[in-house]
Design a protein around this motif. Structure first.
Motif, PDB file in Angstrom:
ATOM      1  N   VAL A  94      50.711  -1.503  38.200  1.00 50.67           N
ATOM      2  CA  VAL A  94      51.507  -0.444  38.833  1.00 50.67           C
ATOM      3  C   VAL A  94      50.667   0.817  39.011  1.00 50.67           C
ATOM      4  CG1 VAL A  94      53.483   1.092  38.510  1.00 50.67           C
ATOM      5  CG2 VAL A  94      53.704  -1.342  37.995  1.00 50.67           C
ATOM      6  N   ALA A  95      49.878   1.151  38.009  1.00 48.23           N
ATOM      7  CA  ALA A  95      49.024   2.339  38.105  1.00 48.23           C
ATOM      8  C   ALA A  95      48.031   2.208  39.250  1.00 48.23           C
ATOM      9  CB  ALA A  95      48.280   2.559  36.784  1.00 48.23           C
TER      10      ALA A  95
ATOM     11  N   ILE B  61      53.113  -7.036  24.318  1.00 42.08           N
ATOM     12  CA  ILE B  61      52.357  -5.805  24.538  1.00 42.08           C
ATOM     13  C   ILE B  61      51.314  -6.010  25.632  1.00 42.08           C
ATOM     14  CG2 ILE B  61      50.680  -4.225  23.499  1.00 42.08           C
ATOM     15  CD1 ILE B  61      52.221  -4.489  20.887  1.00 42.08           C
ATOM     16  N   ASN B  62      50.594  -7.114  25.578  1.00 39.12           N
ATOM     17  CA  ASN B  62      49.599  -7.407  26.615  1.00 39.12           C
ATOM     18  C   ASN B  62      50.252  -7.519  27.989  1.00 39.12           C
ATOM     19  OD1 ASN B  62      47.393  -7.400  24.923  1.00 39.12           O
ATOM     20  ND2 ASN B  62      47.450  -9.591  24.540  1.00 39.12           N
ATOM     21  N   ARG B  63      51.413  -8.124  28.037  1.00 42.24           N
ATOM     22  CA  ARG B  63      52.118  -8.276  29.313  1.00 42.24           C
ATOM     23  C   ARG B  63      52.523  -6.904  29.854  1.00 42.24           C
ATOM     24  NH1 ARG B  63      55.861 -11.325  27.506  1.00 42.24           N
ATOM     25  NH2 ARG B  63      54.486 -13.129  27.413  1.00 42.24           N
ATOM     26  N   ILE B  64      53.012  -6.043  28.975  1.00 44.88           N
ATOM     27  CA  ILE B  64      53.419  -4.698  29.393  1.00 44.88           C
ATOM     28  C   ILE B  64      52.210  -3.897  29.875  1.00 44.88           C
ATOM     29  CG2 ILE B  64      54.338  -2.501  28.570  1.00 44.88           C
ATOM     30  CD1 ILE B  64      56.157  -4.127  26.690  1.00 44.88           C
ATOM     31  N   VAL B  65      51.099  -4.004  29.151  1.00 44.57           N
ATOM     32  CA  VAL B  65      49.877  -3.292  29.550  1.00 44.57           C
ATOM     33  C   VAL B  65      49.401  -3.783  30.906  1.00 44.57           C
ATOM     34  CG1 VAL B  65      47.450  -2.931  28.982  1.00 44.57           C
ATOM     35  CG2 VAL B  65      49.176  -2.768  27.195  1.00 44.57           C
TER      36      VAL B  65
ATOM     37  N   LYS C  90      43.820 -10.115  20.599  1.00 44.13           N
ATOM     38  CA  LYS C  90      44.859  -9.672  21.524  1.00 44.13           C
ATOM     39  C   LYS C  90      44.809  -8.156  21.718  1.00 44.13           C
ATOM     40  CE  LYS C  90      48.079 -13.498  21.326  1.00 44.13           C
ATOM     41  NZ  LYS C  90      47.928 -13.761  22.754  1.00 44.13           N
ATOM     42  N   SER C  91      44.394  -7.424  20.706  1.00 46.80           N
ATOM     43  CA  SER C  91      44.188  -5.987  20.879  1.00 46.80           C
ATOM     44  C   SER C  91      43.023  -5.727  21.824  1.00 46.80           C
ATOM     45  CB  SER C  91      43.925  -5.327  19.520  1.00 46.80           C
ATOM     46  OG  SER C  91      45.003  -5.535  18.630  1.00 46.80           O
ATOM     47  N   MET C  92      42.005  -6.581  21.763  1.00 46.50           N
ATOM     48  CA  MET C  92      40.864  -6.455  22.663  1.00 46.50           C
ATOM     49  C   MET C  92      41.306  -6.597  24.120  1.00 46.50           C
ATOM     50  SD  MET C  92      37.389  -8.799  22.788  1.00 46.50           S
ATOM     51  CE  MET C  92      38.314 -10.285  23.234  1.00 46.50           C
ATOM     52  N   VAL C  93      42.264  -7.484  24.372  1.00 41.39           N
ATOM     53  CA  VAL C  93      42.750  -7.701  25.734  1.00 41.39           C
ATOM     54  C   VAL C  93      43.400  -6.425  26.276  1.00 41.39           C
ATOM     55  CG1 VAL C  93      44.400  -8.991  27.139  1.00 41.39           C
ATOM     56  CG2 VAL C  93      43.044 -10.176  25.407  1.00 41.39           C
ATOM     57  N   SER C  94      44.283  -5.818  25.500  1.00 36.36           N
ATOM     58  CA  SER C  94      44.935  -4.582  25.944  1.00 36.36           C
ATOM     59  C   SER C  94      43.921  -3.470  26.189  1.00 36.36           C
ATOM     60  CB  SER C  94      45.964  -4.131  24.907  1.00 36.36           C
ATOM     61  OG  SER C  94      47.029  -5.045  24.806  1.00 36.36           O
ATOM     62  N   PHE C  95      42.972  -3.348  25.276  1.00 36.38           N
ATOM     63  CA  PHE C  95      41.936  -2.324  25.419  1.00 36.38           C
ATOM     64  C   PHE C  95      41.116  -2.559  26.686  1.00 36.38           C
ATOM     65  CE2 PHE C  95      37.583  -0.851  24.690  1.00 36.38           C
ATOM     66  CZ  PHE C  95      37.800   0.480  24.361  1.00 36.38           C
ATOM     67  N   ALA C  96      40.749  -3.815  26.946  1.00 34.61           N
ATOM     68  CA  ALA C  96      39.936  -4.141  28.120  1.00 34.61           C
ATOM     69  C   ALA C  96      40.679  -3.835  29.414  1.00 34.61           C
ATOM     70  CB  ALA C  96      39.534  -5.613  28.075  1.00 34.61           C
ATOM     71  N   MET C  97      41.971  -4.156  29.471  1.00 33.62           N
ATOM     72  CA  MET C  97      42.735  -3.895  30.692  1.00 33.62           C
ATOM     73  C   MET C  97      42.859  -2.399  30.963  1.00 33.62           C
ATOM     74  SD  MET C  97      45.714  -6.857  30.798  1.00 33.62           S
ATOM     75  CE  MET C  97      46.393  -6.532  29.152  1.00 33.62           C
ATOM     76  N   ILE C  98      43.124  -1.621  29.917  1.00 36.42           N
ATOM     77  CA  ILE C  98      43.239  -0.169  30.082  1.00 36.42           C
ATOM     78  C   ILE C  98      41.893   0.434  30.474  1.00 36.42           C
ATOM     79  CG2 ILE C  98      43.726   1.999  28.887  1.00 36.42           C
ATOM     80  CD1 ILE C  98      45.727   0.437  27.150  1.00 36.42           C
TER      81      ILE C  98
END
Length: 335
Positions: free
Chosen positions: A325-326, A315-319, A28-36
């Motif tokens: 939005v960005a 956290i993933n949803r917020i990211v 799940k940390s990988m998902v946030s990192f990938a999206m950013i």
């Protein structure tokens, strides 16, 4: 003594649960990192192009193909590779399960029919209102690619590779291989796939084709979640890309066979679009049931998987929301 030597040390349940929890946190940390990482990479590329530090988006085939290879191929592949290496994701974490032969055969047909349905809907909306031509368009990737299909066999093959094979491999690897499977386990599926699909459309660099790209991403995401297989979502994306490339020619061919002449009257064209869309919906019933055969709702083993609805999924949803939005703000001020 012999009995003691034959005894096996079985890890306690708490130890296994701890390892599972560690793996879940990692993925799940990988998902946030990938999206950013993906959001920043696409922003950087588009900004450099807009400021003329790089200039490849020309009307010629070389410029079109190079731009498509960067957005749909190089960047997603680079981001996916970095994420897999850093977080040491296993093959099954990315590819999911191996589908049946029947699903392998049906997946591209399903994608092709869905692509025709999306294309027909776009044409119908554009024929009904002028706003449709402004806000709902076929993405530029396939509009430009269709211009080069008939120039020569070699050019046609290269066009198919750029406009169909590349999005079905590199983009699928990132959005339906790295991000979507571990984004969230919430139900229903619509909540799980909506934001990742919207983010995938936003990161394609095509504002005019955003709604079509979003619809296609929803279809691919649904197939990935329903079947638990990246192979099937990739084949479906390949089918949808082919439909976008050849839909106009297929439509002209069908009207020539049925009416012995091209349709010119607007009312008849709209009636034909509606009829064609209804036929496609009926044809999709069987393929959709095949794709959904290994749904978590029907597979008792899938229901045993750990469902995380805690902090990590939030956290993933917020990211995802912040990334979307960005990108929206970036498009507003840059384009």
């Amino acid at each position: 003594m012999a009995n003691k030597q034959q005894m096996k040390i079985v890890p306690p349940r708490s130890a296994r649960a701890g390892r599972e929890r560690t793996d879940l946190v990692k993925l799940k940390s990988m998902v946030s990192f990938a999206m950013i990482f993906a959001t920043l990479s696409v922003m950087g590329f588009l900004l450099l192009e807009d400021r003329a530090y790089i200039s490849i988006a020309t009307a010629e085939f070389a410029g079109f193909s190079l731009w498509a290879l960067v957005i749909y191929g190089l960047l997603p592949l680079l981001i996916s590779t970095v994420c897999i290496l850093i977080f040491r994701a296993e093959k099954s974490d990315i590819l999911g399960t191996r589908p049946s032969l029947e699903q392998f055969l049906v997946a591209p047909i399903t994608g092709f029919l869905f692509g025709l349905l999306i294309w027909t809907t776009v044409q119908l909306v554009q024929s009904l209102t002028l706003l449709g031509e402004t806000w709902i368009r076929i993405p530029g990737l396939w509009q430009k690619a269709s211009l080069y299909l008939g120039l020569s066999p070699a050019m046609g093959l290269l066009t198919v590779m750029v406009a169909a094979v590349v999005p079905a491999t590199s983009q699928e690897l990132l959005f339906r291989g790295v991000i979507l499977p571990h984004y969230s386990m919430e139900r229903p599926r619509a909540l799980r796939i909506f934001l990742p699909a919207l983010l995938a459309a936003m990161l394609s660099g095509d504002l005019q084709g955003l709604l079509v790209l979003f619809a296609m991403a929803l279809v691919s995401s649904w197939i990935r979640v329903a079947s638990d297989s990246l192979y099937l979502s990739s084949l479906a994306t390949l089918g949808m890309s082919f439909s976008m490339l050849f839909a106009r020619g297929l439509f002209s061919w069908i009207t020539q066979i049925l009416f012995q002449m091209p349709l010119v009257d607007h009312l008849r064209v709209r009636i034909f679009y509606v009829t064609f869309a209804l036929v496609l919906i009926v044809l999709l019933i069987a393929p959709v049931s095949v794709m959904d055969a290994k749904s978590p709702r029907r597979d008792p083993m899938a229901r045993k998987k750990t469902r995380d609805q805690g902090t990590l999924s939030h956290i993933n949803r917020i990211v995802a929301i912040l990334s979307i939005v960005a990108m929206a703000v970036f498009y507003y001020f840059v384009f």
